[in-house]
Write an enzyme that holds these catalytic residues in place. Sequence first.
Site, PDB file in Angstrom:
ATOM      1  N   ARG A  78       0.801  -1.218   0.000  1.00  0.00           N
ATOM      2  CA  ARG A  78       0.000   0.000   0.000  1.00  0.00           C
ATOM      3  C   ARG A  78       0.835   1.270   0.000  1.00  0.00           C
ATOM      4  O   ARG A  78       0.317   2.354  -0.279  1.00  0.00           O
ATOM      5  CB  ARG A  78      -0.999  -0.042   1.164  1.00  0.00           C
ATOM      6  CG  ARG A  78      -2.052  -1.132   0.957  1.00  0.00           C
ATOM      7  CD  ARG A  78      -3.063  -1.180   2.078  1.00  0.00           C
ATOM      8  NE  ARG A  78      -2.528  -1.694   3.321  1.00  0.00           N
ATOM      9  CZ  ARG A  78      -2.506  -2.981   3.660  1.00  0.00           C
ATOM     10  NH1 ARG A  78      -2.973  -3.890   2.817  1.00  0.00           N
ATOM     11  NH2 ARG A  78      -2.027  -3.364   4.825  1.00  0.00           N
ATOM     12  N   GLU A 134       7.727 -12.971  14.101  1.00  0.00           N
ATOM     13  CA  GLU A 134       7.535 -13.747  15.331  1.00  0.00           C
ATOM     14  C   GLU A 134       7.999 -15.189  15.170  1.00  0.00           C
ATOM     15  O   GLU A 134       8.568 -15.783  16.066  1.00  0.00           O
ATOM     16  CB  GLU A 134       6.057 -13.711  15.728  1.00  0.00           C
ATOM     17  CG  GLU A 134       5.781 -14.275  17.113  1.00  0.00           C
ATOM     18  CD  GLU A 134       6.437 -13.447  18.212  1.00  0.00           C
ATOM     19  OE1 GLU A 134       6.844 -14.041  19.219  1.00  0.00           O
ATOM     20  OE2 GLU A 134       6.570 -12.232  18.047  1.00  0.00           O
TER      21      GLU A 134
END
Length: 260
Positions: free
Chosen positions: A146, A183
């Site tokens: 974006r 993560e």
Amino acid sequence: MYTLSQLSPIEIFEGKIVPIGYLCSRIKVKSNIFISHSNAATTAISSSRRDNPAIYGRLTGGAAEPERKLTRAAHMASANVGETDDRISRISSTIRVIPDFPKPGIMFQDITTLLLDHKAFKDTIDLFVERYKDKNINVVAGIEARGFIFGPPIALAIGAKFVPMRKPKKLPGKVISEEYSLEYGTDKIEMHVGAVEAGERALIVDDLIATGGTLNAAIRLLERVEVTVVECACVIELPELKGRDKLGDKPLFVLVSSSI
């Protein structure tokens, strides 16, 4: 419209971000410009797991709590933006929040509804252009995907080149890469070799900052080739994830700040 002021700590408004066209509530969402100078001291992000509903994934752009509050804070750094600006409330009101996307518990910040409103879209670009037109910026680096929407019109307006920063194996030519931690592993951001030159001044653009990992990687990548990163600019910030702490001493300019 609220009056913009310098606040510390962040002031919380006891309202909700209402998904446009999703909820029946007619609560009006208001926001103010959020301009933050990044703290040079890096605060460690807690080691919560990606499946923890309190974590916004970089790809989700959302939060896990069904109710959210608007935050307002500012350090007024642009003389081109008045203390009150109707453009901010217009932009904020066009951002749709989609619950449970792309998975249950996620509140997705959807900027496609902003793009459908030509006035709000123009206001968004204008606010960025007003800030950066006199900062001698040569490069606008947009982060996939974006950042590719907001970056090019800003670059055209301020007379800079646009450089796409992409995920691995998306650029056809020779690339330079920067790895960053997720993560459960790592990812990379890449740009073409020769797209920028040493000594150039860059603005990094994305739609949203959450944990700040991608923006941090973009900064490191540009600095490796001796480009000066002037600032990072996003439409939305999720400040409780403390992504700005990942940016080191680089300032952050944000239009809409949203909190759990």
